[in-house]
Each structure stands twice: as structure tokens, then as C-alpha cells.
Design an enzyme around this catalytic site. Structure first.
Site, PDB file in Angstrom:
ATOM      1  N   CYS A   4       0.837  -1.199   0.000  1.00 31.56           N
ATOM      2  CA  CYS A   4       0.000   0.000   0.000  1.00 31.56           C
ATOM      3  C   CYS A   4       0.875   1.252   0.000  1.00 31.56           C
ATOM      4  O   CYS A   4       1.669   1.468   0.917  1.00 31.56           O
ATOM      5  CB  CYS A   4      -0.925   0.009   1.220  1.00 31.56           C
ATOM      6  SG  CYS A   4      -1.787   1.571   1.438  1.00 31.56           S
ATOM      7  N   CYS A   7       0.459   3.452   3.111  1.00 32.58           N
ATOM      8  CA  CYS A   7       1.141   2.876   4.277  1.00 32.58           C
ATOM      9  C   CYS A   7       2.636   3.191   4.216  1.00 32.58           C
ATOM     10  O   CYS A   7       3.259   3.487   5.252  1.00 32.58           O
ATOM     11  CB  CYS A   7       0.926   1.369   4.327  1.00 32.58           C
ATOM     12  SG  CYS A   7      -0.689   0.845   4.923  1.00 32.58           S
ATOM     13  N   ASP A  30      -1.273  16.242  -2.293  1.00 33.57           N
ATOM     14  CA  ASP A  30      -1.555  15.324  -3.387  1.00 33.57           C
ATOM     15  C   ASP A  30      -0.531  15.548  -4.496  1.00 33.57           C
ATOM     16  O   ASP A  30      -0.196  16.686  -4.848  1.00 33.57           O
ATOM     17  CB  ASP A  30      -2.977  15.544  -3.909  1.00 33.57           C
ATOM     18  CG  ASP A  30      -3.468  14.384  -4.757  1.00 33.57           C
ATOM     19  OD1 ASP A  30      -4.411  13.685  -4.336  1.00 33.57           O
ATOM     20  OD2 ASP A  30      -2.899  14.151  -5.858  1.00 33.57           O
ATOM     21  N   HIS A  46      -4.050   1.087   8.423  1.00 31.03           N
ATOM     22  CA  HIS A  46      -4.576   0.758   7.096  1.00 31.03           C
ATOM     23  C   HIS A  46      -6.015   0.290   7.170  1.00 31.03           C
ATOM     24  O   HIS A  46      -6.358  -0.596   7.945  1.00 31.03           O
ATOM     25  CB  HIS A  46      -3.740  -0.341   6.422  1.00 31.03           C
ATOM     26  CG  HIS A  46      -4.245  -0.666   5.041  1.00 31.03           C
ATOM     27  ND1 HIS A  46      -3.812  -0.003   3.921  1.00 31.03           N
ATOM     28  CD2 HIS A  46      -5.191  -1.539   4.615  1.00 31.03           C
ATOM     29  CE1 HIS A  46      -4.453  -0.460   2.858  1.00 31.03           C
ATOM     30  NE2 HIS A  46      -5.300  -1.399   3.252  1.00 31.03           N
ATOM     31  N   ASN A  87     -13.526   9.170  -1.724  1.00 33.43           N
ATOM     32  CA  ASN A  87     -14.074   8.291  -2.754  1.00 33.43           C
ATOM     33  C   ASN A  87     -14.064   6.856  -2.244  1.00 33.43           C
ATOM     34  O   ASN A  87     -13.074   6.404  -1.661  1.00 33.43           O
ATOM     35  CB  ASN A  87     -13.236   8.404  -4.031  1.00 33.43           C
ATOM     36  CG  ASN A  87     -13.288   9.796  -4.632  1.00 33.43           C
ATOM     37  OD1 ASN A  87     -14.343  10.423  -4.664  1.00 33.43           O
ATOM     38  ND2 ASN A  87     -12.152  10.292  -5.090  1.00 33.43           N
ATOM     39  N   GLY A  93     -14.295   6.764  -8.104  1.00 37.57           N
ATOM     40  CA  GLY A  93     -13.032   7.427  -8.375  1.00 37.57           C
ATOM     41  C   GLY A  93     -11.902   7.044  -7.450  1.00 37.57           C
ATOM     42  O   GLY A  93     -10.818   7.628  -7.522  1.00 37.57           O
ATOM     43  N   HIS A  98      -6.454   2.913   0.468  1.00 36.75           N
ATOM     44  CA  HIS A  98      -6.161   3.208   1.872  1.00 36.75           C
ATOM     45  C   HIS A  98      -6.977   4.462   2.175  1.00 36.75           C
ATOM     46  O   HIS A  98      -6.817   5.486   1.485  1.00 36.75           O
ATOM     47  CB  HIS A  98      -4.656   3.449   2.054  1.00 36.75           C
ATOM     48  CG  HIS A  98      -4.221   3.787   3.460  1.00 36.75           C
ATOM     49  ND1 HIS A  98      -3.195   3.118   4.091  1.00 36.75           N
ATOM     50  CD2 HIS A  98      -4.646   4.728   4.333  1.00 36.75           C
ATOM     51  CE1 HIS A  98      -3.009   3.626   5.304  1.00 36.75           C
ATOM     52  NE2 HIS A  98      -3.881   4.623   5.471  1.00 36.75           N
ATOM     53  N   HIS A 100      -8.600   7.781   2.734  1.00 36.58           N
ATOM     54  CA  HIS A 100      -8.051   9.136   2.722  1.00 36.58           C
ATOM     55  C   HIS A 100      -9.153  10.133   2.423  1.00 36.58           C
ATOM     56  O   HIS A 100     -10.129   9.817   1.740  1.00 36.58           O
ATOM     57  CB  HIS A 100      -6.922   9.275   1.694  1.00 36.58           C
ATOM     58  CG  HIS A 100      -7.297   8.845   0.304  1.00 36.58           C
ATOM     59  ND1 HIS A 100      -7.371   7.510  -0.058  1.00 36.58           N
ATOM     60  CD2 HIS A 100      -7.650   9.552  -0.791  1.00 36.58           C
ATOM     61  CE1 HIS A 100      -7.733   7.428  -1.330  1.00 36.58           C
ATOM     62  NE2 HIS A 100      -7.920   8.647  -1.802  1.00 36.58           N
TER      63      HIS A 100
END
Ligand code: AMP
Length: 114
Positions: A4, A7, A30, A46, A87, A93, A98, A100
Site C-alpha cells: 500500500c 502505508c 496530493d 490501514h 471516494n 473514483g 487506503h 483518505h
């Protein structure tokens, strides 16, 4: 989870532009920003999405939303307006599995979302 990407950011194995962190949450910019401010707020633990939250996760949720407000204030968008998005699954999308929360601001937002 070993494969991930978030992670790996949480533990520092992959670099990110971290703007906030505490014992439960990490927030970083981002890599493909959709607004002048675009930060991702991520629980250290996670889980795939909000659908994995459980009854005992109230403290974690408080930490996430406290972090969202802190990020908005630090980035100077709290007074103007902030869009918070999560999302869930592919059709909505989601591309990183994980949990967020996107924290977006610094421009006027359109509705409905694309
Ligand atoms: P979502 O599509 O809702 O799952 O959001 C995942 C977000 O993660 C996207 O906006 C990506 O641009 C962002 N992203 C993917 N990899 C990274 C990375 N290494 N660092 C920062 N943001 C990333």
C-alpha cells in the site's frame, strides 16, 4: 499492508510533502493537485475506505476531522471554503485503497462533481 503506497508514506518509506502529522493521522500534498490547496488526510492504520470503520473508531474519526480542520487553517482556506471528499471504490473514483480524505480549496468549486 505491504503493497500500500499510503502505508509506505505513513512510515516514511516513500517521501511525501507532509503538512501535518500526529499519532493517528498523516496529511500530505496530493501529487496531482486538483486545486491550489489539495492535501490528503490519511489515518496511519490501514483500512480500505470508510466502509471498514467500526463502532470503536470514534477517536480515530475525531483525529481525522481535527486534522482536516487544522490543515485547512494552516493552508489559509478555512475561512474561504473547503471541500472534503472521500471516494469509496472504483466507480466513485477511488484509486488508492487506503482510506483518505481529500482537502481541497483555494478556488471556487463546481457542483455537481464530475
Ligand atoms: P483517490 O483517487 O480518491 O483514491 O485519490 C488518490 C489520490 O492519491 C490521487 O489524487 C492521487 O493523485 C494521489 N496520490 C497517488 N500517489 C501519491 C503519492 N505518492 N503522493 C501523493 N499523492 C498521491
Amino acid at each position: 499492508m505491504s503493497d500500500c503506497i499510503f502505508c509506505k508514506i505513513v512510515v516514511g518509506d516513500i517521501r511525501a510533502d507532509v503538512v501535518y502529522s500526529d499519532d493517528q493521522v498523516v496529511a500530505f500534498r496530493d501529487i496531482n493537485p486538483q486545486a491550489p490547496v489539495h492535501v490528503l488526510v490519511v489515518p496511519r492504520r490501514h483500512m480500505e475506505s470508510i466502509f471498514d470503520l467500526e463502532e470503536g473508531d470514534g477517536d480515530l474519526l475525531w483525529a481525522v476531522f481535527r486534522a482536516i480542520r487544522e490543515v485547512a487553517e494552516r493552508e489559509g482556506i478555512a475561512e474561504r471554503g473547503v471541500r472534503v471528499v472521500t471516494n469509496v471504490r472504483e466507480e466513485a473514483g477511488q484509486s488508492v485503497f487506503h482510506l483518505h480524505f481529500h482537502v481541497l480549496g483555494g478556488r471556487r468549486m463546481a457542483w455537481p462533481p464530475g
